[in-house]
Design an enzyme around this catalytic site. Sequence first.
Site, PDB file in Angstrom:
ATOM      1  CB  SER A  84      -8.793   1.145   5.436  1.00  0.00           C
ATOM      2  OG  SER A  84      -9.437   2.259   5.372  1.00  0.00           O
ATOM      3  CE  LYS A 134      -3.935   2.039   2.410  1.00  0.00           C
ATOM      4  NZ  LYS A 134      -4.912   1.949   3.679  1.00  0.00           N
ATOM      5  CB  SER A 136      -8.175   4.033   2.485  1.00  0.00           C
ATOM      6  OG  SER A 136      -7.443   3.371   3.666  1.00  0.00           O
TER       7      SER A 136
HETATM    8  N1  GLN Z   1     -13.470   4.770   5.851  1.00  0.00           N
HETATM    9  C1  GLN Z   1     -12.896   5.162   7.216  1.00  0.00           C
HETATM   10  C2  GLN Z   1     -12.560   6.463   7.038  1.00  0.00           C
HETATM   11  O1  GLN Z   1     -12.758   7.175   5.940  1.00  0.00           O
HETATM   12  C3  GLN Z   1     -11.860   4.363   7.539  1.00  0.00           C
HETATM   13  C4  GLN Z   1     -10.670   4.468   6.644  1.00  0.00           C
HETATM   14  C5  GLN Z   1      -9.418   3.543   7.224  1.00  0.00           C
HETATM   15  O2  GLN Z   1      -9.489   2.679   7.974  1.00  0.00           O
HETATM   16  N2  GLN Z   1      -8.076   4.115   6.850  1.00  0.00           N
HETATM   17  O3  GLN Z   1     -11.832   7.129   7.912  1.00  0.00           O
END
Ligand code: GLN
Length: 490
Positions: free
Chosen positions: A175, A76, A151
Amino acid sequence: MSHATLKQLSDGLAAGKFSSVEVTQNFINKINNLNKSLNCFISVDEARSLTQARTADALRAAGRAQPLTGVPIAQKDIFCAQGWLTTCGSKMLSNFVSPYDAHVIERFNQTGAVNLGKTNMDEFAMGSSNETSFYGPVRNPWDRERVPGGSSGGSAAAVAARMAPAATGTDTGGSIRQPAALTGICGLKPTYGVVSRYGMIAFASSLDQGGPMAHTAEDMALMLNVMAGFDARDSTSLQRAATDYTADLARPLAGLRIGLPREFFAQGVSADVAKAVEAAIAEYKKLGCSVVDVNLPNMGLSVPVYYVLAPAEASSNLSRFDGVRYGYRARDYTNLTDLYQKTRAEGFGAEVKRRILIGTYVLSHGYYDAYYIRAQKLRRLIAQDFTNAFKQCDVMMGPTTPSTAFKLGEKSGDPVQMYLSDIYTIAVNLAGLPGMSIPCGFDGAGLPVGLQIIGDYFSEARMLNVAHRYQQVTDWHMRTPKDIGEGVSA
Ligand code: GLN
């Protein structure tokens, strides 16, 4: 070959069936074929990856290979990797070549794994659909009009499309698990503190945790063996005896008590998702598990609590991006304040700015007690709910997401709708617990459904065992989307 699991690639390399250079080239070819349409990778560096593959082959020839030596893994783009462009999905870091390795990258390098490239992601990991990336959205290989989740959407879609056998992700509020669910792969967010955050670009430091994304529980165990472990450079890294996460995979499940949090099966979950999850639980009963209803009374508060705490931490973490030390810098400015303002106005996207505004507000004098402190207290209650529920069960199960993959653009105009797609994953981060998603079926439109498995603190080995036994009697995790090509067969 591209349809092989990490374990199969590891065994094939050990048996001399193919070299790391061959395996790596095979996946690079897949990336070259598919990346234009799926947009999973932000950077690929064929020469660099092949150099690592040659080094791995030499290590093996010298008799010094470990299980993941020579196996290519996508990273990532939140993990700093020396010499690699490391953007975190943002214009702000669109010119940032990292001078150092994150702990996770260092560990994979030490074991001789090959970095296959850096995967696309929501900007600074803020999002649930990959649509906030400066590099454009990732498409879901099961239906290219749909999102892969976020994400870690680039990692998830790359693994689902067999462009990489496995990838890393990070999970602040879901995410790893949410994109794993939406693309039909496995993802594990470890207990907070198990994987070092050193060199993992910070979003919300008390919630962020890196973890593996792969096709099988066994592959995730192999990866976690490399990723987990104490690192003095992360003050929240935990000092614990090393665990071999593969050791207990085959243990029988008879007697395992599965808790079903009632809140996970209330209204809001789509009928198809509920059906697939219930079928998975029936399968577990056949494996000798018992089922008990549990309660997480404060679950409903987790999304609002998260959207106070995560932006608060983000507003502080992101203050370092000022155009002075590294990253993007605005061109025309008249003085230092103007430089800061223009750099941040031009360098950050809309969702990141929204979070910085919310975070700055909830931390400001006069609102700190009303929002931030209150949210911290509620976080404690949410964690306590899990501790109470674990008195009655060994693991908990439920859906990872309320619905299957949604359409590109469907929620991007409505932040609250987007935030609610993490309704089943966020509480786990607030409590610091380990959580996992594994494929457990498909909806009527042929889109994958994820089963969430939540464990008590440090029960990753047990959770991987629970997932592995299920994968021995089902094949959801081996299904592949159409139109992704076959590659060279192993
Ligand atoms: N979707 C959540 C956010 O937008 C979690 C994102 C994540 O786990 N990095 O913050």
